[in-house]
Enzyme design. Structure first.
Site, PDB file in Angstrom:
ATOM      1  N   THR A   7      11.343  -0.036   4.479  1.00 50.35           N
ATOM      2  CA  THR A   7      11.742   1.329   4.376  1.00 50.35           C
ATOM      3  C   THR A   7      11.121   1.996   3.088  1.00 50.35           C
ATOM      4  O   THR A   7      11.513   1.553   2.078  1.00 50.35           O
ATOM      5  CB  THR A   7      13.328   1.384   4.427  1.00 50.35           C
ATOM      6  OG1 THR A   7      13.684   0.758   5.625  1.00 50.35           O
ATOM      7  CG2 THR A   7      13.760   2.941   4.391  1.00 50.35           C
ATOM      8  N   HIS A   8      10.434   3.078   3.268  1.00 53.71           N
ATOM      9  CA  HIS A   8       9.838   3.863   2.380  1.00 53.71           C
ATOM     10  C   HIS A   8      10.799   5.102   1.806  1.00 53.71           C
ATOM     11  O   HIS A   8      11.474   5.458   2.519  1.00 53.71           O
ATOM     12  CB  HIS A   8       8.390   4.405   2.530  1.00 53.71           C
ATOM     13  CG  HIS A   8       7.461   3.360   2.971  1.00 53.71           C
ATOM     14  ND1 HIS A   8       7.361   2.786   4.059  1.00 53.71           N
ATOM     15  CD2 HIS A   8       6.531   2.818   2.159  1.00 53.71           C
ATOM     16  CE1 HIS A   8       6.159   2.049   4.043  1.00 53.71           C
ATOM     17  NE2 HIS A   8       5.828   2.076   2.892  1.00 53.71           N
ATOM     18  N   GLU A  34      -2.242  11.696  -3.556  1.00 50.02           N
ATOM     19  CA  GLU A  34      -2.303  12.455  -4.630  1.00 50.02           C
ATOM     20  C   GLU A  34      -3.573  13.613  -4.783  1.00 50.02           C
ATOM     21  O   GLU A  34      -4.432  13.383  -3.783  1.00 50.02           O
ATOM     22  CB  GLU A  34      -2.552  11.561  -5.933  1.00 50.02           C
ATOM     23  CG  GLU A  34      -1.398  10.514  -6.204  1.00 50.02           C
ATOM     24  CD  GLU A  34      -1.401   9.582  -5.110  1.00 50.02           C
ATOM     25  OE1 GLU A  34      -2.416   8.938  -4.754  1.00 50.02           O
ATOM     26  OE2 GLU A  34      -0.221   9.134  -5.007  1.00 50.02           O
ATOM     27  N   SER A  83       5.613   2.524  -2.691  1.00 45.18           N
ATOM     28  CA  SER A  83       6.651   1.609  -2.489  1.00 45.18           C
ATOM     29  C   SER A  83       6.436   0.543  -3.684  1.00 45.18           C
ATOM     30  O   SER A  83       6.162   1.008  -5.098  1.00 45.18           O
ATOM     31  CB  SER A  83       6.201   0.849  -1.365  1.00 45.18           C
ATOM     32  OG  SER A  83       5.098  -0.003  -1.762  1.00 45.18           O
ATOM     33  N   HIS A 140       2.375  -1.598  10.747  1.00 50.31           N
ATOM     34  CA  HIS A 140       3.534  -2.411  10.278  1.00 50.31           C
ATOM     35  C   HIS A 140       4.325  -2.927  11.630  1.00 50.31           C
ATOM     36  O   HIS A 140       4.303  -2.513  12.559  1.00 50.31           O
ATOM     37  CB  HIS A 140       4.588  -1.528   9.294  1.00 50.31           C
ATOM     38  CG  HIS A 140       4.151  -1.246   8.214  1.00 50.31           C
ATOM     39  ND1 HIS A 140       4.984  -0.985   7.046  1.00 50.31           N
ATOM     40  CD2 HIS A 140       2.745  -1.196   7.711  1.00 50.31           C
ATOM     41  CE1 HIS A 140       4.159  -0.589   6.036  1.00 50.31           C
ATOM     42  NE2 HIS A 140       2.578  -0.786   6.224  1.00 50.31           N
ATOM     43  N   ASN A 189      -8.183   1.854  -0.535  1.00 49.31           N
ATOM     44  CA  ASN A 189      -8.989   3.051  -0.818  1.00 49.31           C
ATOM     45  C   ASN A 189      -9.107   3.373  -2.360  1.00 49.31           C
ATOM     46  O   ASN A 189      -8.244   3.299  -2.914  1.00 49.31           O
ATOM     47  CB  ASN A 189      -8.387   4.164  -0.072  1.00 49.31           C
ATOM     48  CG  ASN A 189      -7.215   4.371  -0.559  1.00 49.31           C
ATOM     49  OD1 ASN A 189      -6.028   3.655  -0.156  1.00 49.31           O
ATOM     50  ND2 ASN A 189      -6.750   5.402  -1.385  1.00 49.31           N
ATOM     51  N   SER A 204       1.313  -2.367   4.004  1.00 48.00           N
ATOM     52  CA  SER A 204       0.020  -1.929   4.408  1.00 48.00           C
ATOM     53  C   SER A 204      -1.386  -2.841   4.205  1.00 48.00           C
ATOM     54  O   SER A 204      -1.360  -3.253   3.061  1.00 48.00           O
ATOM     55  CB  SER A 204      -0.425  -0.382   4.197  1.00 48.00           C
ATOM     56  OG  SER A 204       0.393   0.363   4.785  1.00 48.00           O
TER      57      SER A 204
HETATM   58  I1  8IG Z   1      -2.785   2.232   1.308  1.00 46.97           I
HETATM   59  O1  8IG Z   1      -4.347   6.558  -2.631  1.00 46.97           O
HETATM   60  C1  8IG Z   1      -2.475   3.561   0.082  1.00 46.97           C
HETATM   61  N1  8IG Z   1      -1.284   3.817  -0.265  1.00 46.97           N
HETATM   62  N2  8IG Z   1       0.020   7.145  -3.171  1.00 46.97           N
HETATM   63  N3  8IG Z   1      -2.120   6.885  -3.018  1.00 46.97           N
HETATM   64  C2  8IG Z   1      -0.968   6.702  -2.669  1.00 46.97           C
HETATM   65  N4  8IG Z   1      -0.383   5.753  -1.812  1.00 46.97           N
HETATM   66  C3  8IG Z   1      -1.365   4.850  -1.162  1.00 46.97           C
HETATM   67  C4  8IG Z   1      -2.745   5.151  -1.410  1.00 46.97           C
HETATM   68  C5  8IG Z   1      -3.023   6.123  -2.316  1.00 46.97           C
HETATM   69  N5  8IG Z   1      -3.341   4.449  -0.418  1.00 46.97           N
END
Ligand code: 8IG
Length: 277
Positions: free
Chosen positions: A98-99, A198, A217, A75, A240, A43
């Site tokens: 693939t997650h 989370e 990932s 993606h 973020n 991402s």
């Molecule tokens: I972009 O704040 C992204 N991926 N677990 N937490 C988790 N995955 C993420 C986050 C996040 N931001």
């Protein structure tokens, strides 16, 4: 979790055979028996590969054994063979991954990595978007992965396969990245299963455990890459602040926006690093 589907559903299937079949398709379609460096674009990293060099071939993931369509907005479901600068070296760039949270099984999660190894790549660059715990990082900051905490409670390795993960994220490649971008910080990346973000309490737990970045990932892929003998460079784009670190709620749009804002720095970084690998 959904039941596994597709080629990896049958436990009798050897995932390394599937990777070999995928690598053969890639070799045929690209006219290149060997690729040198693989990149997985997470991402925020989607436009970052454009500066590496000329795209020689684009292959729809659906045409390659074991690969599926992109599951995440932003993606790309294609892989690209890119000539690195004006050399005869090639990069194999995966536009998506693939997650683990897709429920397709871990073999599907690490299939791209195993395919890259089967295609000849000795180095892999794993990129991702991640939440940051360090309030000094602003959204759009790329961070080098120094080490990880795999909090998925699973492994891509099957059987008595004991692999040393000291220096999993190759120190030489981290130093190389810092020569390109001296302002790069390093951090410990923590993979959680997702796909929910989370809770603030979980973010505090991760902080206590020594984590700097949270994501969904990379750690399973890094383990599979080391099993395959590859050198690994891990790069997170902090898109973020993790939940509770700031007052703002989390959104995937924020992730996409941060990626666009950081595209130039990330693209320049990736191109310069790949040129020097
Ligand atoms: I972009 O704040 C992204 N991926 N677990 N937490 C988790 N995955 C993420 C986050 C996040 N931001």
């Amino acid at each position: 979790m959904s039941t596994h589907s597709g080629v990896f559903a049958d436990p009798q299937t050897d995932p390394f055979d599937v990777a070999k079949a995928a690598a053969e398709v890639i070799a045929n379609r690209t006219g290149t028996a060997k690729h040198d460096v693989a990149l997985v674009l997470g991402s925020g990293w989607n436009q970052s590969a454009d500066l590496i060099g000329e795209t020689v071939e684009e292959i729809d993931n659906a045409d390659v054994p074991g690969f599926g369509k992109a599951a995440v907005e932003g993606h790309s479901g294609v892989m690209r063979s890119i000539r690195i600068g004006d050399t005869d070296r090639r990069a194999l760039v995966f536009g998506t991954r693939t997650h683990y949270y897709e429920g397709k099984g871990i073999r599907a999660v690490v299939h791209g990595v195993r395919t890259a190894a089967a295609a000849g790549c000795s180095t892999i660059v794993l990129t991702n978007g991640a939440g940051g715990l360090n309030p000094a990082w602003t959204p759009g900051t790329p961070v080098l992965i120094r080490d990880h905490l795999n909090l998925t409670a699973v492994s891509p390795l099957e059987g008595a396969t004991f692999i040393d993960l000291t220096d999993l994220y190759t120190p030489r490649l981290r130093e190389l990245a810092k020569t390109v971008d001296p302002d790069l910080d390093e951090g410990v990346y923590v993979q959680l299963p997702g796909p929910h973000y989370e809770t603030p309490a979980e973010v505090q737990m991760v902080k206590t455990l020594g984590g700097d970045l949270v994501g969904m990932s990379t750690t399973l892929e890094a383990i599979a890459a080391r099993q395959a003998g590859m050198d690994i460079l891990g790069l997170s784009l902090m898109t973020n602040l993790a939940a509770g670190i700031s007052d703002a709620p989390l959104s995937h749009q924020e992730v996409i926006d941060a990626g666009q804002a950081a595209a130039e720095r990330c693209g320049t970084l990736l191109a310069a690093v790949v040129a020097k690998i």
